[in-house]
Write an enzyme that holds these catalytic residues in place. Structure first.
Site, PDB file in Angstrom:
ATOM      1  CG  ASP A  17      -2.600   1.075   0.696  1.00 23.16           C
ATOM      2  OD1 ASP A  17      -2.492   1.812   0.395  1.00 23.16           O
ATOM      3  OD2 ASP A  17      -3.303   0.720   1.342  1.00 23.16           O
TER       4      ASP A  17
HETATM    5  C1  NOJ Z   1      -3.838   3.831   0.641  1.00 23.43           C
HETATM    6  C2  NOJ Z   1      -5.358   3.173   0.413  1.00 23.43           C
HETATM    7  O1  NOJ Z   1      -4.968   2.080   1.472  1.00 23.43           O
HETATM    8  C3  NOJ Z   1      -5.499   1.643  -0.589  1.00 23.43           C
HETATM    9  O2  NOJ Z   1      -6.601   1.425  -0.424  1.00 23.43           O
HETATM   10  C4  NOJ Z   1      -5.238   2.676  -2.267  1.00 23.43           C
HETATM   11  O3  NOJ Z   1      -5.444   1.977  -3.290  1.00 23.43           O
HETATM   12  C5  NOJ Z   1      -3.709   3.918  -2.202  1.00 23.43           C
HETATM   13  N1  NOJ Z   1      -3.797   4.350  -1.045  1.00 23.43           N
HETATM   14  C6  NOJ Z   1      -3.625   4.377  -3.630  1.00 23.43           C
HETATM   15  O4  NOJ Z   1      -4.396   5.357  -3.310  1.00 23.43           O
END
Ligand code: NOJ
Length: 763
Positions: free
Chosen positions: A282
C-alpha cells in the site's frame, strides 16, 4: 531464445509499426520472453520495475519522466486520461529496453460514471448488477488509458466505526466472496490483454477490516480458525477467479505488518493458494515498517519487505535506494529480486503491454475531443444498479410511494449535494454530472412550484470535525457550513415543512466521514440533524428519512420519529434519480442490508453470524443473566438481510429432499415464496445453515446461498437450493477444513432473523 526474439520482432514489425523498432517483442511463451528480457536487464533496471509511483512532492513530474526514460520506474498511479498518460509511456519507451509502464488508479465503484459505494453494491444482492458495475468501470477506466485498478476491496468488517467499511462488501464472508469473484471476472474481462480489460488488484490483504476498535490502521489480533473461516475467503475467492494483483494491507496481523509478513505472502498467498500474480504494497507502506517498529531504518524496511514477498513498492523511495546495497552485501539474493521483477513483467505481459504499450492509450488522433463528454457516461446502467441498492427500512401505513401531485418539502444539507452522493474513492467522477436527491425529486415532479427546500441543519457544526474533514489534500469532503445559527435553520425548515404535504429529510454523513482514516467514535447522526428531525416530526407532516451514509448508523430515535426510512448509502452519479424512482414508486425497492445496524456503539461488534455463547438471550424466554447489554434493547436495530418492498411476500415451510445427507450426495432445500401484495416486486430468498454441534462452537447461522426473485401480485415460485458436504465444511481448531457428521439446520428467510427451519443429518 535469440531465434524467438527475432521471429517475434519480425511479427511485431509487420503488425505494430509504431513502437516496435527496438523494444522487446513478446512471443507466445511468456516465461521464455520474460527470461530473455531479465537476462538483459541491469540491476538498476530491475529495481526500477519494482517501483509504482505517483506524481507529487516526492516525485515531481519531470523527475518521473526522467526516471521512466532511464527505465527506473515500473508503473504510475493517480494519473488518468489518454493524452496525459501517452507522454509517460513515450518516456518509458525511450529507455534502453523500452519496457512499458502500466497505469493504475483507484477505481472502486466506477470511474467516470459512479455506481453506489461497495456497501450499496452489496445491498443489491444481485451478482449480475455488481458485475455490470465492474464491467463498465473497466470499460471507462481502460478507455482513459488505465491498465490496472486497485479493486475490488474485499475486507470483511464487523465494526462500523471504521470509515472504510463503506468501500467493502459487507459483513458476510459468503456474500463478499461471491462478489469478489464476479468483480474480478468483470474487471479483467474474458482476456486480460483485451483493450477494455483492466487488471484487478484486490485489497487489502489481509484482515484490514478487523483493525481493533474500528480505528484505521490499528492492529489485528486474531485466531487462525477465525481468520480462515471468516476473513480470508474473499481474498481467496479473488485469487481463484484469477486476480492479477493483490495489494497488501497496512496493518499488523498478530504483531507482524502485512508488508513484512512472510507467512502471509509466501506461505499463505503463494504456496497454499498458488497465487501467481503481482503483490503490491500500500501507499508508502514499506517506509512505514519503521513506524511499525519492525525495521530499524529504511534499509531494514526494504529488506523485510522484499524478503516477505512484496514485489512492488507503492510510492517507492526505499527499494530504489536500498536494494542495490542489500544485493551487494548478500542480504538479498539476485533470485529474490528476479522473482519480484518477473511478477511485474508478467503482469505487463498479461496486460498485453509488451505487444502494444499503447493498447489502452490508443493513438493521439483517436483521443476523445472532450474527456468529460456526456456520451462517455453510462447513466442508464448507473441508475438501474443504484435503484437496486436502495434499502427500504421502514414504511408506516404505506406512506411511500409518494404521489407526484403533492407539494414536497425537501430538507437537509445532503439533499442538494452532488459531491457527497458520489461517495469517496469516486475516481474521476464529476459532481457536476451527478444528480443530487433534490435534482432527482425535481426531475420526477416536473413542476418546480411543488418542490420546496430548506437546508435545515449542517452535517456538523463541530469546528474540529470540520477542520478534519476539510483539510487540504487528505479528505475529499469539502463540507460547507451555513453561517446561520442552528435554531434559525431548523425554524426555517419547519416553516417550509408546514407548507408541504410530505417532508423528505435527507440526513446522514458527509462522504469524507466514511473514508480512509475517517473512523468515528459515535454512530449517531452528526450535527443538529437529530434535532431537525424532532422538529420536523412535531409538524405532524408525514416524514420520510433518506439516509446517506457509508456505515450503519444508530438511528433508533430518528426511525421512531419517521414514517418511512430509505437507506441510500452513497448511490453515485445517478443516485438522485434512482432515489426519486423509489420515493415515487417508479421502482419497487428490493435492496437488503449487507450489514447489521447496531442500536448503539456499545453493541459493536454486531454481526448476525455470531456464536451462540453459553447463555444466549432469548427474547421469547429471557433469563436473568444472559449474554447481552442490560441497558440496551437486545439485537440489532435492523438485521443483516433486511429490506422492505412496496408489496408483501410470504414464505412456506422448508422442504428438504431427505432427512439425511450422504457425503457424496446433494441435499435439496426448497420454499415457496409468494407475492401476497398488490404490485410486482422482487425479494431475496436467503439460505442459512447452522451446524448444531461440532468440535468447536459454530455460528447460529451462516449464509450459504441467496436468490433474487421477481413476482407479480399473487404469483408464487418454488425456490430451490442445494447443499453438499463442501457447504458444511469449516476450519477446526487444527485448521482442518472438513464437515463433521451430525445435525445441521437449514434456515430460509427473507432476512436473517425471520426464518423457517428444518433439520437434517450429515452422515
Ligand atoms: C491507500 C489505500 O489504503 C489504498 O486502498 C489505495 O489503493 C492506495 N492508498 C492508493 O490510493
Amino acid at each position: 531464445m535469440k531465434m524467438l526474439t527475432v521471429i517475434g520482432l519480425i511479427t511485431l514489425l509487420l503488425s505494430q509499426p509504431g513502437w516496435a523498432q527496438a523494444g522487446s517483442v513478446p512471443g507466445d511463451d511468456k516465461a521464455l520472453f520474460i527470461a530473455d528480457l531479465l537476462q538483459r536487464m541491469t540491476i538498476e533496471e530491475k529495481i526500477g520495475q519494482l517501483r509504482l509511483n505517483c506524481i507529487g512532492q516526492q516525485m515531481p513530474q519531470e523527475t518521473f519522466l526522467e526516471e521512466a526514460a532511464l527505465g527506473q520506474v515500473g508503473g504510475l498511479f493517480y494519473v488518468t486520461g489518454r493524452s496525459d498518460l501517452r507522454a509517460f509511456q513515450d518516456a518509458a519507451l525511450r529507455s534502453r529496453l523500452k519496457i512499458p509502464l502500466f497505469f493504475a488508479y483507484d477505481v472502486i465503484h466506477g470511474h467516470r460514471t459512479l455506481f453506489p459505494i461497495g456497501l450499496g453494491l452489496a445491498s443489491t444482492w444481485d451478482v449480475d448488477a455488481v458485475a455490470l458495475s465492474a464491467r463498465i468501470a473497466a470499460k471507462e477506466a481502460s478507455a482513459d488509458g488505465l491498465d490496472m485498478v486497485f479493486s475490488p476491496m474485499v475486507d470483511i468488517t464487523r465494526d462500523p466505526r471504521w470509515g472504510r467499511m463503506s468501500e467493502g462488501l459487507g459483513e458476510d464472508t459468503y456474500m463478499a466472496s461471491r462478489y469478489a469473484q464476479v468483480m474480478v471476472n468483470a474487471l479483467q474481462g474474458t482476456k486480460l490483454g483485451a483493450v477494455d480489460s483492466v487488471m484487478a488488484s484486490a485489497k487489502h490483504f489481509a484482515l484490514y477490516g478487523a483493525a481493533e476498535g474500528g480505528r484505521d490502521y490499528n492492529s489485528v489480533d486474531m485466531s487462525l480458525p477465525k481468520m480462515y473461516q471468516d476473513y480470508l475467503p474473499p481474498y481467496r475467492s479473488a485469487v481463484n477467479a484469477g486476480v492479477g494483483a493483490m495489494m497488501l494491507t497496512y496493518v499488523a496481523i498478530n504483531g507482524t505488518p502485512a508488508t513484512s509478513n512472510t507467512w502471509l505472502i509466501h506461505d499463505l498467498l503463494r504456496k497454499q493458494w498458488d497465487f501467481k500474480g503481482l503483490t503490491i504494497s500500500d501507499f508508502d507502506a514499506v517506509n512505514e515498517l519503521v513506524t511499525h517498529g519492525v525495521a530499524r531504518d529504511g534499509r531494514e524496511a526494504a529488506l523485510r519487505a522484499i524478503k516477505a514477498g512484496v514485489n512492488m513498492s507503492m510510492t517507492d523511495t526505499l527499494y530504489r535506494k536500498e536494494l542495490p546495497g542489500l544485493l551487494k552485501s548478500g542480504d538479498v539474493s539476485q533470485e529474490e529480486i528476479d522473482d519480484a521483477v518477473r511478477a511485474v513483467l508478467g503482469a505487463k505481459y498479461d496486460l498485453g503491454l509488451f505487444a502494444d504499450p499503447y493498447l489502452r492509450i490508443g493513438a493521439a488522433h483517436d483521443d476523445p475531443p472532450d474527456n468529460n463528454a456526456e456520451d462517455r457516461l453510462h447513466r442508464a446502467q448507473a441508475r438501474e444498479v443504484a435503484r437496486k441498492s436502495l434499502v427500504l427500512l421502514k414504511n408506516r401505513a404505506n406512506v411511500l410511494p409518494l404521489k407526484k401531485d403533492g407539494v414536497v418539502a425537501v430538507v437537509g444539507a445532503l439533499a442538494k449535494s452532488r459531491l457527497d452522493i458520489l461517495g469517496t474513492w469516486s475516481s474521476i467522477g464529476s459532481p457536476v454530472q451527478a444528480v443530487s436527491v433534490y435534482d432527482g425529486i425535481a426531475n420526477a415532479l416536473g413542476d418546480p412550484s411543488r418542490l420546496l427546500y430548506a437546508r435545515g441543519a449542517d452535517i456538523t457544526d463541530d469546528q474540529s470535525v470540520l477542520t478534519y474533514l476539510n483539510q487540504p489534500g487528505a479528505n475529499p469532503s469539502d463540507v460547507e457550513v451555513d453561517p446561520r445559527p442552528a435554531h434559525q435553520m431548523i425554524e426555517e425548515a419547519v416553516k417550509v415543512a408546514e407548507q408541504a404535504e410530505i417532508v423528505v429529510a435527507v440526513v446522514g454523513e458527509s462522504r469524507g466521514m466514511s473514508y480512509e482514516g475517517a473512523s468515528r467514535a459515535s454512530l449517531g447522526l452528526p450535527g443538529y440533524q437529530s434535532e431537525l428531525i424532532k422538529a420536523l416530526k412535531a409538524t405532524g407532516k408525514p416524514l420520510v428519512l433518506v439516509l446517506m451514509n457509508g456505515r450503519p448508523l444508530s438511528v433508533g430515535k430518528e426511525q421512531d420519529a419517521a414514517d418511512a426510512v430509505l437507506e441510500t448509502w452513497y448511490s453515485g452519479t445517478e443516485g438522485g434519480n434512482a432515489i426519486a424512482d423509489v420515493l415515487f414508486g417508479d421502482y419497487n425497492p428490493s435492496g437488503k442490508l449487507p450489514v447489521s445496524f447496531p442500536r448503539s456503539v456499545g453493541q459493536i461488534p454486531m454481526y448476525y453470524n455470531h456464536l451462540n455463547t453459553s447463555r444466549p438471550h432469548l427474547l421469547e424466554n429471557p433469563r436473568a443473566v444472559t449474554s447481552r447489554y442490560f441497558d440496551e434493547a437486545y439485537g440489532p436495530l435492523y438485521p443483516f438481510g433486511f429490506g422492505l418492498s412496496y408489496t408483501q411476500f410470504s414464505l412456506s415451510d422448508v422442504t428438504l429432499t431427505s432427512k439425511q445427507l450422504e457425503r457424496s450426495e446433494t441435499l435439496g432445500a426448497s420454499v415457496v415464496v409468494k407475492n401476497t401484495g398488490q404490485r410486482e416486486g422482487e425479494t431475496v430468498v436467503q439460505l442459512y445453515v447452522r451446524d448444531v454441534s461440532a468440535s468447536i462452537s459454530r455460528p447460529i447461522k451462516e449464509l450459504k446461498g441467496f436468490q433474487k426473485v421477481m413476482l407479480k401480485p399473487g404469483e408464487e415460485k418454488v425456490i430451490q437450493f442445494s447443499l453438499n458436504e463442501n457447504d458444511l465444511k469449516f476450519y477446526d481448531a487444527q485448521l482442518k477444513h472438513a464437515a463433521e457428521s451430525g445435525e445441521f439446520r437449514v434456515l430460509i428467510g427473507l432476512d436473517s432473523q425471520n426464518v423457517k427451519e428444518r433439520s437434517f443429518e450429515l452422515l
